[in-house]
Scaffold this motif. Structure first.
Motif, PDB file in Angstrom:
ATOM      1  N   LYS A  87       0.861  -1.182   0.000  1.00  0.00           N
ATOM      2  CA  LYS A  87       0.000   0.000   0.000  1.00  0.00           C
ATOM      3  C   LYS A  87       0.895   1.229   0.000  1.00  0.00           C
ATOM      4  CE  LYS A  87      -2.354   0.723   3.720  1.00  0.00           C
ATOM      5  NZ  LYS A  87      -3.409   0.376   4.699  1.00  0.00           N
ATOM      6  N   GLU A 112      -7.016   5.147  -2.122  1.00  0.00           N
ATOM      7  CA  GLU A 112      -6.766   4.501  -3.420  1.00  0.00           C
ATOM      8  C   GLU A 112      -5.720   3.402  -3.289  1.00  0.00           C
ATOM      9  OE1 GLU A 112      -8.264   5.229  -6.687  1.00  0.00           O
ATOM     10  OE2 GLU A 112      -9.669   5.909  -5.149  1.00  0.00           O
ATOM     11  N   GLU A 115      -7.340   0.458  -1.534  1.00  0.00           N
ATOM     12  CA  GLU A 115      -8.217  -0.267  -2.453  1.00  0.00           C
ATOM     13  C   GLU A 115      -7.414  -1.089  -3.448  1.00  0.00           C
ATOM     14  OE1 GLU A 115     -11.108   2.207  -4.346  1.00  0.00           O
ATOM     15  OE2 GLU A 115     -11.882   3.019  -2.451  1.00  0.00           O
ATOM     16  N   ALA A 116      -6.225  -0.619  -3.817  1.00  0.00           N
ATOM     17  CA  ALA A 116      -5.392  -1.364  -4.753  1.00  0.00           C
ATOM     18  C   ALA A 116      -5.004  -2.725  -4.190  1.00  0.00           C
ATOM     19  CB  ALA A 116      -4.144  -0.558  -5.101  1.00  0.00           C
ATOM     20  N   ARG A 119      -7.987  -4.874  -4.162  1.00  0.00           N
ATOM     21  CA  ARG A 119      -8.372  -5.277  -5.516  1.00  0.00           C
ATOM     22  C   ARG A 119      -7.551  -6.472  -5.985  1.00  0.00           C
ATOM     23  NH1 ARG A 119     -11.507  -3.075  -9.206  1.00  0.00           N
ATOM     24  NH2 ARG A 119     -11.756  -1.197  -7.930  1.00  0.00           N
ATOM     25  N   PHE A 388      -0.691  -1.163  -7.180  1.00  0.00           N
ATOM     26  CA  PHE A 388      -1.429  -0.017  -7.691  1.00  0.00           C
ATOM     27  C   PHE A 388      -1.816  -0.162  -9.152  1.00  0.00           C
ATOM     28  CE2 PHE A 388      -1.966   4.391  -9.231  1.00  0.00           C
ATOM     29  CZ  PHE A 388      -3.095   4.686  -8.472  1.00  0.00           C
ATOM     30  N   SER A 390      -3.428  -2.436 -10.437  1.00  0.00           N
ATOM     31  CA  SER A 390      -4.803  -2.941 -10.492  1.00  0.00           C
ATOM     32  C   SER A 390      -5.812  -1.801 -10.359  1.00  0.00           C
ATOM     33  CB  SER A 390      -5.034  -3.981  -9.389  1.00  0.00           C
ATOM     34  OG  SER A 390      -4.913  -3.392  -8.095  1.00  0.00           O
ATOM     35  N   GLN A 391      -5.580  -0.913  -9.407  1.00  0.00           N
ATOM     36  CA  GLN A 391      -6.488   0.234  -9.219  1.00  0.00           C
ATOM     37  C   GLN A 391      -6.345   1.206 -10.385  1.00  0.00           C
ATOM     38  OE1 GLN A 391      -8.680   0.282  -6.959  1.00  0.00           O
ATOM     39  NE2 GLN A 391      -9.324   2.365  -6.505  1.00  0.00           N
ATOM     40  N   TRP A 394      -8.218  -0.058 -13.430  1.00  0.00           N
ATOM     41  CA  TRP A 394      -9.665   0.117 -13.261  1.00  0.00           C
ATOM     42  C   TRP A 394     -10.059   1.573 -13.490  1.00  0.00           C
ATOM     43  CZ3 TRP A 394     -12.558   2.106  -8.795  1.00  0.00           C
ATOM     44  CH2 TRP A 394     -13.940   1.842  -8.878  1.00  0.00           C
ATOM     45  N   ARG A 395      -9.293   2.485 -12.937  1.00  0.00           N
ATOM     46  CA  ARG A 395      -9.575   3.905 -13.142  1.00  0.00           C
ATOM     47  C   ARG A 395      -9.364   4.303 -14.605  1.00  0.00           C
ATOM     48  NH1 ARG A 395     -12.723   5.641  -9.064  1.00  0.00           N
ATOM     49  NH2 ARG A 395     -11.706   5.547  -7.010  1.00  0.00           N
TER      50      ARG A 395
END
Length: 442
Positions: A87, A112, A115-116, A119, A388, A390-391, A394-395
């Motif tokens: 993280k 964020e 969440e990564a 995810r 990150f 992965s997040q 998605w974004r």
């Protein structure tokens, strides 16, 4: 030797010989692009970012996606890293982020990054990806008393403002319960980091993308990319593809001549990794390797390490400045020397694997997810891309499809350009010398 700032492209490069590739069965090779193809979105790069951006475009937005990989899936940084799901990203602590922007921005970035990690866990679980995830926990090892004070201040900031605490580990407890690190002054432990096999994770993402209808072409290096009246036209060695939208997902392996929007905006940096031969129970006990949690120290030129499921120690750090020196044996030798100083019981242990890979650093130490007029990218993970990406993917899929991202420095603003960009490597060389001097004195 391949160097992203010098080489025209990465065509006809062999897969790296890593511990991951030596112990993982690859997927059957996809065909290369031949002839003329039309698609909605074309993604350049078959790593974490490219595969997941394609997957989310297909599954959440129903878009037709074609992915082009210059070599095989597993060639780039996604299969060369240490497999750390963390993280965070770059060198900025959350207190520094609050000073640079404001507290709400720091909280948003923290969310964020959190969440990564979640995810990645969700993709592993829901996609049934067998990638050897290990016990949770991320140890940030203080290499000096001053560094420990900084870590404690960071833990207090997280506990006060982010709603979650970070555990302080005393030097004695670190050595008895986690790692008997002979150059440590305690540690900060975050609960939700973990290690895994990054190549197995990548191949799991590739399977999910294909199952979602993404068309994947390997051995298909993009030679030119041109904006047209209707979108984009890309040429490969044996084919051509027309698309409405274009994604650059090569991170440090992005070809310098394909787009103006990335010119001079990232610095490819070499990271080296060594993996020991299997360690016996007696050596593990003597070395004080009691934990399989991921660890990284607080030096300017950081070292990172973890005990693998096979009882081998993985140990990584910075390598050469220029690509021409990437294979110089001095760099794995330096890592072995640093490992032996941290864990003297491993002095006589041999190495089974050494390799290197390029990561992308940004000028502001932050990753950036950016779109403009149908083209987009996610770059600058600064070594923390396993999580990150992965997040970010998605974004990025959402931004390309008209969905707004949070108003954070991570999203919607381009990577800042490097001043005197042609001299980036000289600046890196000077910074490395400065870092080694400071690290040696602290």
């Amino acid at each position: 030797m391949y160097d992203p700032l010098i080489s025209a492209n990465a065509a006809q490069q062999a897969l790296p010989s890593t511990f991951w590739s030596g112990t993982t069965e690859l997927l059957p090779e996809s065909p290369r692009l031949q002839g003329h193809l039309k698609t909605d979105v074309v993604v350049i790069g078959g790593g974490f970012t490219g595969l997941l951006t394609a997957y989310y475009l297909a599954t959440e937005y129903g878009r037709q996606v074609t992915l082009l990989e210059a070599n095989r899936i597993g060639f780039g940084a996604s299969a060369r890293n240490g497999g750390f799901v963390l993280k965070g990203s770059g060198r900025l602590g959350y207190g520094q982020m609050a000073k640079r922007w404001d507290l709400d921005t720091a909280k948003g970035i923290y969310q964020e990054f959190s969440e990564a990690v979640a995810r990645v866990e969700g993709l592993i679980q829901d996609g049934k990806i067998d990638c050897n995830p290990q016990e949770k926990g991320y140890l940030k090892i203080a290499h000096s008393p001053k560094a420990m004070q900084t870590l404690q201040a960071g833990a207090d900031f997280i506990a006060r403002h982010m709603g979650q605490g970070a555990e302080f580990i005393s030097p004695s407890r670190l050595r008895s319960d986690y790692l008997n690190h002979h150059q440590s002054y305690g540690a900060l432990r975050l609960a939700d980091g973990f290690g895994l096999n990054p190549l197995k994770l990548l191949l799991g993402y590739a399977r999910l993308a294909r199952e979602a209808g993404v068309q994947v072409f390997e051995q298909s290096t993009v030679l030119t990319s041109v904006r047209t009246a209707k979108g984009f036209c890309l040429e490969t060695q044996a084919g051509r593809i027309d698309a409405n939208a274009l994604v650059f997902a090569g991170n440090a392996y992005t070809q310098p001549g394909l787009t103006e929007i990335l010119k001079g905006r990232f610095l490819p940096i070499l990271s080296n990794v060594i993996v020991t031969e299997p360690l016996s129970a007696a050596v593990l006990a003597e070395a004080g390797l009691h934990s399989r949690q991921v660890a990284m120290d607080t030096r300017i030129l950081k070292y990172y390490y973890r005990l693998l499921p096979e009882n081998r120690l993985l140990f990584g750090g910075r390598g050469a400045v220029w690509g021409r020196d990437a294979d110089n044996p001095v760099y794995p030798a330096r890592l072995k020397e640093a490992m032996d100083k941290a864990f003297p019981a491993l002095t006589g242990v041999g190495l089974s694997y050494t390799w290197h890979g390029w990561l992308a650093a940004s000028l502001d130490d932050m990753p950036h997810v950016y779109t403009r007029s149908g083209e987009g990218y996610s770059l600058g993970y600064c070594g923390a891309g396993v999580s990150f990406s992965s997040q970010a993917a998605w974004r990025l899929a959402g931004m390309l499809s008209g969905k707004a991202a949070p108003s954070l420095p991570l999203y919607g603003t381009p990577l800042p350009g490097f001043p005197l960009a042609p001299l980036r490597r000289m600046g890196q060389w000077a910074f490395y010398h400065y870092g080694r001097l400071v690290d040696s004195l602290s």
